[in-house]
Design a protein around this motif. Structure first.
Motif, PDB file in Angstrom:
ATOM      1  N   PRO A  22       0.816  -1.200   0.000  1.00 38.06           N
ATOM      2  CA  PRO A  22       0.000   0.000   0.000  1.00 38.06           C
ATOM      3  C   PRO A  22       0.846   1.244   0.000  1.00 38.06           C
ATOM      4  O   PRO A  22       1.852   1.326   0.669  1.00 38.06           O
ATOM      5  N   ASP A  23       0.383   2.220  -0.778  1.00 40.97           N
ATOM      6  CA  ASP A  23       1.067   3.516  -0.850  1.00 40.97           C
ATOM      7  C   ASP A  23       0.431   4.447   0.176  1.00 40.97           C
ATOM      8  O   ASP A  23      -0.099   5.493  -0.137  1.00 40.97           O
ATOM      9  N   SER A  24       0.460   4.005   1.426  1.00 39.42           N
ATOM     10  CA  SER A  24      -0.299   4.702   2.454  1.00 39.42           C
ATOM     11  C   SER A  24       0.230   6.071   2.764  1.00 39.42           C
ATOM     12  O   SER A  24      -0.502   6.951   3.195  1.00 39.42           O
ATOM     13  N   GLY A  25       1.520   6.286   2.519  1.00 38.93           N
ATOM     14  CA  GLY A  25       2.084   7.574   2.875  1.00 38.93           C
ATOM     15  C   GLY A  25       1.515   8.710   2.075  1.00 38.93           C
ATOM     16  O   GLY A  25       1.490   9.849   2.531  1.00 38.93           O
ATOM     17  N   THR A  26       1.048   8.448   0.882  1.00 39.40           N
ATOM     18  CA  THR A  26       0.527   9.518   0.022  1.00 39.40           C
ATOM     19  C   THR A  26      -0.987   9.519  -0.036  1.00 39.40           C
ATOM     20  O   THR A  26      -1.569  10.318  -0.756  1.00 39.40           O
ATOM     21  N   GLU A  27      -1.635   8.617   0.700  1.00 35.54           N
ATOM     22  CA  GLU A  27      -3.087   8.481   0.587  1.00 35.54           C
ATOM     23  C   GLU A  27      -3.857   9.754   0.922  1.00 35.54           C
ATOM     24  O   GLU A  27      -4.705  10.186   0.146  1.00 35.54           O
ATOM     25  N   PRO A  28      -3.611  10.415   2.071  1.00 31.73           N
ATOM     26  CA  PRO A  28      -4.375  11.639   2.361  1.00 31.73           C
ATOM     27  C   PRO A  28      -4.164  12.719   1.319  1.00 31.73           C
ATOM     28  O   PRO A  28      -5.122  13.370   0.887  1.00 31.73           O
ATOM     29  N   GLY A  29      -2.924  12.912   0.899  1.00 36.04           N
ATOM     30  CA  GLY A  29      -2.662  13.928  -0.116  1.00 36.04           C
ATOM     31  C   GLY A  29      -3.326  13.601  -1.433  1.00 36.04           C
ATOM     32  O   GLY A  29      -3.841  14.475  -2.129  1.00 36.04           O
ATOM     33  N   ARG A  30      -3.338  12.317  -1.783  1.00 34.74           N
ATOM     34  CA  ARG A  30      -3.976  11.896  -3.033  1.00 34.74           C
ATOM     35  C   ARG A  30      -5.464  12.217  -3.012  1.00 34.74           C
ATOM     36  O   ARG A  30      -6.031  12.724  -3.983  1.00 34.74           O
ATOM     37  N   ILE A  31      -6.109  11.929  -1.895  1.00 33.51           N
ATOM     38  CA  ILE A  31      -7.548  12.170  -1.789  1.00 33.51           C
ATOM     39  C   ILE A  31      -7.847  13.666  -1.803  1.00 33.51           C
ATOM     40  O   ILE A  31      -8.770  14.126  -2.482  1.00 33.51           O
ATOM     41  N   LEU A  32      -7.059  14.437  -1.060  1.00 36.19           N
ATOM     42  CA  LEU A  32      -7.284  15.881  -1.006  1.00 36.19           C
ATOM     43  C   LEU A  32      -7.128  16.518  -2.377  1.00 36.19           C
ATOM     44  O   LEU A  32      -7.911  17.391  -2.761  1.00 36.19           O
ATOM     45  N   ARG A  33      -6.109  16.096  -3.126  1.00 37.81           N
ATOM     46  CA  ARG A  33      -5.904  16.667  -4.462  1.00 37.81           C
ATOM     47  C   ARG A  33      -7.104  16.415  -5.355  1.00 37.81           C
ATOM     48  O   ARG A  33      -7.484  17.256  -6.156  1.00 37.81           O
ATOM     49  N   ARG A  34      -7.698  15.238  -5.221  1.00 38.40           N
ATOM     50  CA  ARG A  34      -8.849  14.925  -6.063  1.00 38.40           C
ATOM     51  C   ARG A  34     -10.096  15.709  -5.663  1.00 38.40           C
ATOM     52  O   ARG A  34     -10.965  15.947  -6.486  1.00 38.40           O
ATOM     53  N   LEU A  35     -10.167  16.084  -4.390  1.00 42.67           N
ATOM     54  CA  LEU A  35     -11.389  16.696  -3.899  1.00 42.67           C
ATOM     55  C   LEU A  35     -11.432  18.205  -4.033  1.00 42.67           C
ATOM     56  O   LEU A  35     -12.520  18.791  -4.069  1.00 42.67           O
ATOM     57  N   VAL A  36     -10.278  18.873  -4.117  1.00 44.25           N
ATOM     58  CA  VAL A  36     -10.249  20.334  -4.042  1.00 44.25           C
ATOM     59  C   VAL A  36     -11.076  20.972  -5.153  1.00 44.25           C
ATOM     60  O   VAL A  36     -12.020  21.737  -4.897  1.00 44.25           O
ATOM     61  N   VAL A  37     -10.739  20.694  -6.402  1.00 43.99           N
ATOM     62  CA  VAL A  37     -11.427  21.349  -7.520  1.00 43.99           C
ATOM     63  C   VAL A  37     -12.908  20.974  -7.577  1.00 43.99           C
ATOM     64  O   VAL A  37     -13.772  21.851  -7.698  1.00 43.99           O
ATOM     65  N   PRO A  38     -13.273  19.661  -7.493  1.00 47.02           N
ATOM     66  CA  PRO A  38     -14.705  19.341  -7.495  1.00 47.02           C
ATOM     67  C   PRO A  38     -15.472  20.018  -6.360  1.00 47.02           C
ATOM     68  O   PRO A  38     -16.599  20.487  -6.558  1.00 47.02           O
ATOM     69  N   THR A  39     -14.871  20.093  -5.182  1.00 47.64           N
ATOM     70  CA  THR A  39     -15.557  20.702  -4.037  1.00 47.64           C
ATOM     71  C   THR A  39     -15.825  22.182  -4.284  1.00 47.64           C
ATOM     72  O   THR A  39     -16.940  22.677  -4.046  1.00 47.64           O
ATOM     73  N   LEU A  40     -14.814  22.901  -4.758  1.00 42.05           N
ATOM     74  CA  LEU A  40     -14.995  24.331  -5.027  1.00 42.05           C
ATOM     75  C   LEU A  40     -16.050  24.559  -6.103  1.00 42.05           C
ATOM     76  O   LEU A  40     -16.879  25.471  -5.997  1.00 42.05           O
ATOM     77  N   THR A  41     -16.023  23.737  -7.145  1.00 42.41           N
ATOM     78  CA  THR A  41     -16.994  23.907  -8.236  1.00 42.41           C
ATOM     79  C   THR A  41     -18.406  23.586  -7.766  1.00 42.41           C
ATOM     80  O   THR A  41     -19.371  24.268  -8.125  1.00 42.41           O
TER      81      THR A  41
END
Length: 873
Positions: A22-41
């Motif tokens: 598992p690439d657990s070290g990058t998991e929170p950052g990966r999720i946040l990056r995906r959510l920022v633009v959709p959330t703002l829009t």
């Protein structure tokens, strides 16, 4: 592969059988990056619907239904005719863009491409379903270069934007008095319109017959005045006709057409800038705010609903039907029919995927709105109440599931096709059971027909439930949920909430039924999106084992391209095809997953490997990058949603025509003669002989590195590694029994192409020693019957200097011409040009935006062995 003097970026690899971690070290950052633009829009969308709700505070759902029902059939026919006129004008955009880049295609094919692109782009408008992405998919298959397609998309986009501004300006001049309710005085509106028109007129006058102009410190290529005027006329017809669709749906004589055109142009522009799919909510807010006081908000909302159906849904349905007919016929009796069939093949997945997305929205919105007393009266006594209630709830949930299916259809998944073949007929039954929704059922039947007709286009055996949900699709989910909630609260604004509503089950209980459907929609969407986002990501992390490396080398031996021999370095991860006949070699740097060149193996294995690699990168929150791919495979990367950016040119010498006799290559002949006088002897060492000379070769390599003050490179270049050098023969030049230069050879079992990797020589070697070595090699392999000698890449070579070229070309050209301090770009190309090669373009395939620049930075670090290698060479 490339000659060592040409630094070449790129790498990312993973053995299919490696242990997954598992690439657990990058998991929170990966999720946040995906959510920022959709959330703002989605927040912007929510604000837009809130504004509409405030503006329509006095409008009820019943008055909206009455406003829609009062529109006569003749008006609907007129709106359909105006829609046809608008889409006909859109074809001129593509014709003008093709003329601008110097290309020409048959009018019916251009019309089909334009119609399909706009039918999808207008209705869905995000990610893989934009008009530009569909154009890229189709025009790539027609042999049009990626930079030309970039020019086509840019031309269409800019010409539409300028034309939209011009139409808005003319509308302000003609109907400034119609906006008396706005805070701006009529004179200010006229001045704004005049400024827009004057600016565009100046631009047309400056164009002349087409020339370059400098603006904001950059050169821009202007089309000819004739082409600009033609495009403006097309935009004027398009915008006026599409605005007139909305205008005819408004009450007669309520507002003048010029005022609607001006407001419509502004609303469309703001909808595009908002990045909300199809400008949903934003477009409606502007129109309601601009016309509500003059026309009546219920009439405006009714016109907007029908406008969305007529101008967005109807063309999409027609495009799907047209492609389905072409797929069913599968007739290619003429060149034009062949082109049309090819267009249908490329268009079918995105069209059907977009249509599925629209129908998922239809099912969701149908679930949160009342069925109607007449339909309920027909159902009463025919179906028991639990069946009606269950059909209503389950139909809404299936609408959410179809969102996931829509994404799979866009990407040609066979699992998505099979799931759609189950869900669509079931949804048809539920639509009839919940309220005899004939229109909904007919649309679902159309989708079912299209799925059957285009069955062969959905052949990717990838898992549907393991796909990464990209920001664009997250935005689609959020858009539909927010819109459904807005519609639900509008429809039932007069129903007071109570806990008892959840448990009320009666045929006339519309509000409780819709409330439960809304709950099912939110829970299904939330659970699905959350599971896709939060599930642990696993990725192959190990370099290949000896067994996997041997298997990859066995595949390489059966292929013509020698660059695949670089897998022998063992520094790249491997992704094998399911049948083990092909692989991708790649490396990871930052967020970039970089595949070196095209897949290696039989060409029929390439599509699935490319898709799997893109999905693997996407699941890790990274960007998929393919470095140094050929022009003949660009359509494959376009299908995966990637765009191509020219990296430079690869030099290849046709050995059958290679000779040092005559005047063309007199310099090479003189170099050979001089080498003979200086007692230089050429030889090719077998792997066993190279093993015996390894110490001497190592000394030459170390001296070369020290003299040039460089470090070993990696990834797209080999490094001096005895294990790597033992795998192939080594060419050497000796002088007085001392090796003064060498290069390891890259050869495959087909004996079609030959190339080299390392180029090392001692500091005191005579001038031109590598020129002599290469000339001997070409003569040797010509005699051995080889067809081609690959001299590798000339980075940033062959980029267009035209003002019409994309930004990528202009930046690359500037680096090529002025970057000698860091890299000898021009010198490398001049060296290879001595052999009079054929130059073939090589590309970087990656998603658009700033991703090419970010990917190129990561590739440079990857090749250099880390950031220290970039700084310290």
């Amino acid at each position: 592969m490339s000659l060592e003097h040409g630094v070449e970026p790129g790498d990312m690899t993973t053995p299919a059988s490696a242990v997954e971690t598992p690439d657990s070290g990058t998991e929170p950052g990966r999720i946040l990056r995906r959510l920022v633009v959709p959330t703002l829009t989605v927040l912007l969308l929510a604000l837009a619907w809130f504004a509409v709700r405030r503006l329509a505070a006095d409008v009820s759902y019943e008055s909206l239904q009455s406003a829609i029902a009062s529109i006569p059939v003749a008006t609907l026919i007129a709106a359909l005719a105006l829609t046809a006129l608008s889409f006909a004008a859109l074809t001129v955009y593509d014709l003008g863009a093709l003329a601008f880049v110097g290309r020409q295609l048959p009018l019916p094919i251009v019309a089909l491409t334009s119609f399909s692109a706009y039918a999808v782009g207008n209705t869905v408008g995000f990610g893989a379903l934009t008009a530009g992405a569909i154009r890229y998919r189709f025009y790539t298959s027609q042999g049009i270069e990626p930079e030309e397609i970039g020019g086509i998309v840019a031309f269409v986009t800019v010409s539409f934007g300028l034309g939209l501004a011009g139409v808005a300006g003319l509308g302000m001049l003609a109907a400034a008095g119609e906006f008396a309710h706005l805070p701006l005085p009529a004179s200010s509106i006229k001045w704004m319109g005049a400024a827009l028109v004057a600016s565009l007129a100046a631009l047309v006058l400056a164009a002349g017959e087409g020339r370059d102009v400098r603006l904001l410190g950059r050169a821009w290529r202007l089309p000819s005045r004739h082409l600009m005027l033609r495009q403006f006329l097309a935009t004027a017809v398009d915008v006026s006709a599409s605005a007139a669709v909305l205008w005819v749906l408004l009450p007669a004589n309520s507002v003048d057409l010029p005022a609607v055109i001006a407001l419509y142009a502004v609303a469309v522009g703001l909808g595009v800038l908002s990045h909300v799919p199809a400008g949903l909510g934003v477009f409606e807010t502007v129109i309601v705010a601009g016309l509500g006081e003059q026309v009546g908000i219920d009439a405006v909302l009714g016109a907007l609903v029908l406008y969305r159906v007529i101008y967005h849904l109807v063309p999409l349905v027609l495009a799907v039907l047209l492609v389905s007919v072409l797929e069913m016929r599968r007739v290619a009796g003429s060149p034009l029919a062949t082109l049309a069939l090819r267009a249908a093949t490329r268009m079918a997945p995105p069209l059907i995927g977009a249509f599925t997305l629209v129908l998922s929205a239809t099912l969701i919105l149908s679930g949160v709105t009342p069925v109607g007393e007449d339909s309920l009266g027909l159902l009463e006594g025919v179906l028991p109440l639990p069946v009606v209630e269950g059909a209503h709830f389950l139909g809404s949930v299936l609408g959410v599931v179809l969102l996931l299916v829509a994404r799979g259809l866009v990407f040609r998944l066979d699992g998505a096709w099979w799931m759609a073949m189950v869900l669509v007929p079931l949804s048809m039954l539920l639509s009839m059971a919940k309220g005899i929704a004939v229109g909904e059922t007919v649309l679902l039947g159309t989708l079912l027909l299209a799925l059957v007709a285009a069955r062969r286009e959905f052949s990717r055996p990838a898992s549907l439930v393991h796909q990464a949900l990209s920001p664009g699709w997250l935005l689609a989910v959020g858009t539909l949920i927010v819109t459904a909630a807005a519609v639900f609260f509008f429809v039932y604004q007069e129903v007071a909430y109570s806990h008892e509503l959840w448990w009320q089950f009666e045929l006339s209980g519309e509000a409780p039924r819709s409330l439960r459907a809304m709950m099912g929609i939110v829970l299904t969407a939330g659970f699905g999106a959350g599971w896709l986002l939060l599930r642990p990501f696993t990725a192959n992390s190990a370099l290949p084992t000896r067994e996997e490396l041997d298997h990859a080398l066995h595949i390489v031996a059966t292929q013509p391209r020698t660059e695949a021999c670089l897998v022998g370095m063992g520094d790249k991860r491997l992704l094998f095809s399911d049948d083990g006949r092909a692989f991708i070699m790649y490396g990871r740097q930052g967020r970039s997953w970089v595949a070196l060149s095209d897949p290696v193996g039989p060409r029929e294995c390439w599509p699935e490997l490319v898709w799997r690699f893109c999905e693997l990168a996407g699941q890790a929150g990274g960007r998929a990058v393919f470095y140094q791919v050929g022009a003949d495979s660009l359509a494959l990367y376009a299908d995966a949603g990637l765009m191509a950016f020219k990296m430079g040119e690869e030099a290849g010498v046709a050995l059958a025509d290679f000779d040092v006799k005559g005047g063309k290559r007199a310099g090479l002949r003189q170099a050979l003669n001089r080498a003979e006088r200086e007692r230089m002897v050429f030889a090719i060492l077998t792997p066993a002989e190279a093993e015996g000379a390894m110490a001497e070769l190592s000394a030459v390599s170390a001296a070369w590195l020290a003299h040039h003050k460089v470090r070993e490179k990696r990834f797209s270049l080999g490094a001096f590694d005895p294990d790597y050098l033992r795998g192939q023969p080594v060419a050497v030049l000796r002088q007085d029994d001392r090796i003064i230069a060498f290069s390891n050879l890259l050869l495959t079992g087909l004996q079609d192409e030959a190339s080299i990797d390392l180029m090392r020589f001692v500091p005191d070697a005579p001038n031109g020693v590598m020129e002599v070595l290469l000339t001997h090699l070409m003569l040797h392999f010509r005699a051995a019957g080889y067809a081609r000698f690959n001299l590798g890449m000339a980075p940033l070579s062959g980029l267009s200097a035209s003002g019409a070229a994309p930004v990528w070309h202009r930046v690359g050209r500037a680096v090529f011409e002025h970057g000698e301090r860091y890299y000898n770009f021009a010198g490398l190309r001049a060296f290879k040009a001595k052999f009079r090669p054929d130059w073939q373009p090589r590309y970087l395939a990656v998603s658009g935006g700033i991703n090419p620049m970010l990917a190129l930075t990561d590739i440079t670090i990857l090749i250099s062995g880390g950031l220290k290698g970039v700084i310290g060479r």
